[in-house]
Motif scaffolding. Sequence first.
Motif, PDB file in Angstrom:
ATOM      1  N   LEU A   1      17.459 -76.967  53.867  1.00  0.00           N
ATOM      2  CA  LEU A   1      17.451 -75.649  54.498  1.00  0.00           C
ATOM      3  C   LEU A   1      18.161 -75.696  55.843  1.00  0.00           C
ATOM      4  O   LEU A   1      17.869 -76.537  56.679  1.00  0.00           O
ATOM      5  CB  LEU A   1      16.010 -75.176  54.684  1.00  0.00           C
ATOM      6  N   LEU A   2      19.112 -74.775  56.043  1.00  0.00           N
ATOM      7  CA  LEU A   2      19.835 -74.686  57.309  1.00  0.00           C
ATOM      8  C   LEU A   2      19.119 -73.740  58.264  1.00  0.00           C
ATOM      9  O   LEU A   2      18.464 -72.796  57.829  1.00  0.00           O
ATOM     10  CB  LEU A   2      21.264 -74.180  57.069  1.00  0.00           C
ATOM     11  N   GLY A   3      19.268 -73.981  59.567  1.00  0.00           N
ATOM     12  CA  GLY A   3      18.742 -73.084  60.584  1.00  0.00           C
ATOM     13  C   GLY A   3      19.870 -72.239  61.139  1.00  0.00           C
ATOM     14  O   GLY A   3      20.691 -72.754  61.896  1.00  0.00           O
TER      15      GLY A   3
ATOM     16  N   GLU B   1      22.666 -73.584  63.725  1.00  0.00           N
ATOM     17  CA  GLU B   1      24.061 -73.733  63.303  1.00  0.00           C
ATOM     18  C   GLU B   1      24.994 -72.908  64.190  1.00  0.00           C
ATOM     19  O   GLU B   1      26.068 -73.373  64.591  1.00  0.00           O
ATOM     20  CB  GLU B   1      24.214 -73.291  61.840  1.00  0.00           C
ATOM     21  N   ASP B   2      24.582 -71.680  64.502  1.00  0.00           N
ATOM     22  CA  ASP B   2      25.397 -70.789  65.331  1.00  0.00           C
ATOM     23  C   ASP B   2      25.594 -71.372  66.727  1.00  0.00           C
ATOM     24  O   ASP B   2      26.710 -71.371  67.261  1.00  0.00           O
ATOM     25  CB  ASP B   2      24.733 -69.414  65.420  1.00  0.00           C
ATOM     26  N   ALA B   3      24.514 -71.900  67.316  1.00  0.00           N
ATOM     27  CA  ALA B   3      24.605 -72.484  68.654  1.00  0.00           C
ATOM     28  C   ALA B   3      25.504 -73.703  68.666  1.00  0.00           C
ATOM     29  O   ALA B   3      26.334 -73.884  69.575  1.00  0.00           O
ATOM     30  CB  ALA B   3      23.211 -72.844  69.150  1.00  0.00           C
ATOM     31  N   MET B   4      25.376 -74.556  67.649  1.00  0.00           N
ATOM     32  CA  MET B   4      26.204 -75.759  67.580  1.00  0.00           C
ATOM     33  C   MET B   4      27.683 -75.415  67.402  1.00  0.00           C
ATOM     34  O   MET B   4      28.560 -76.088  67.941  1.00  0.00           O
ATOM     35  CB  MET B   4      25.705 -76.655  66.447  1.00  0.00           C
TER      36      MET B   4
ATOM     37  N   THR C   1      28.424 -77.012  73.360  1.00  0.00           N
ATOM     38  CA  THR C   1      27.330 -77.751  73.992  1.00  0.00           C
ATOM     39  C   THR C   1      26.388 -76.862  74.796  1.00  0.00           C
ATOM     40  O   THR C   1      25.163 -76.984  74.685  1.00  0.00           O
ATOM     41  CB  THR C   1      27.887 -78.861  74.906  1.00  0.00           C
ATOM     42  N   GLU C   2      26.927 -75.961  75.615  1.00  0.00           N
ATOM     43  CA  GLU C   2      26.065 -75.142  76.471  1.00  0.00           C
ATOM     44  C   GLU C   2      25.163 -74.225  75.648  1.00  0.00           C
ATOM     45  O   GLU C   2      23.986 -74.051  75.961  1.00  0.00           O
ATOM     46  CB  GLU C   2      26.910 -74.333  77.461  1.00  0.00           C
TER      47      GLU C   2
END
Length: 213
Positions: A167-169, A173-176, A180-181
């Motif tokens: 299961l993906l989060g 995923e969007d933040a990565m 980095t910030e």
Amino acid sequence: SRHTTEEGTRFLNSSGKVFAHFNAGDTFTAEYEILRADLSQLFLEATESLENVQYMYGDSIKSLEQTEEKIDVVFAGGGKDTYDLVVAADGSTSKTRSLILDEQVLKDSYKFLGQYIAFFSIPSRPGDPKLWQWYNALKGLSIMTRPHPNSSTRGAYLCITMSARGLLGPAIEDAMDKGTEDTKRMLHEYFETAGWEAKRVLEGMDHAEDFYM
């Protein structure tokens, strides 16, 4: 001499109380623990004096074309070269591997376990033990710290385990994908109230220069 000096592993609750301890060699901590960067440095030191070894940094392979006698390689930086052999040793999500293997071979070759881990270094404190300290919080969150060979820093790990294998989060995923910030901001949202040394670890993460997830 590159051993982290880790003497064992202990599991803690949210207030820092130990409820399980394992000595080195028993289960979690191996007899010798060597950090990835230190292992890379060992390889570098063993080969840097060899005239037939060349290191290239800050570049990657853009495309490959194999014939019966050679492999022509084009790099992302614009360079080109020819090799007898190309070895892709860059992990399970290797971009180079996807250039070498066809789609049918690649299909289902990487199965995401449903777990994310961020690693970075934080300043050590005088009372820090030479132990892998492991705290599991609610909703699949874990915070871990481990000793480093030097006395000034300590390894920190923030782990998010999803509720099901594979299961993906979406938020993770969007933040990565954004960088980095954004990834650090996302980790603050997940761990801010997690307990144990969450605040110390997050503060260290904000200033860490070796962060990756």
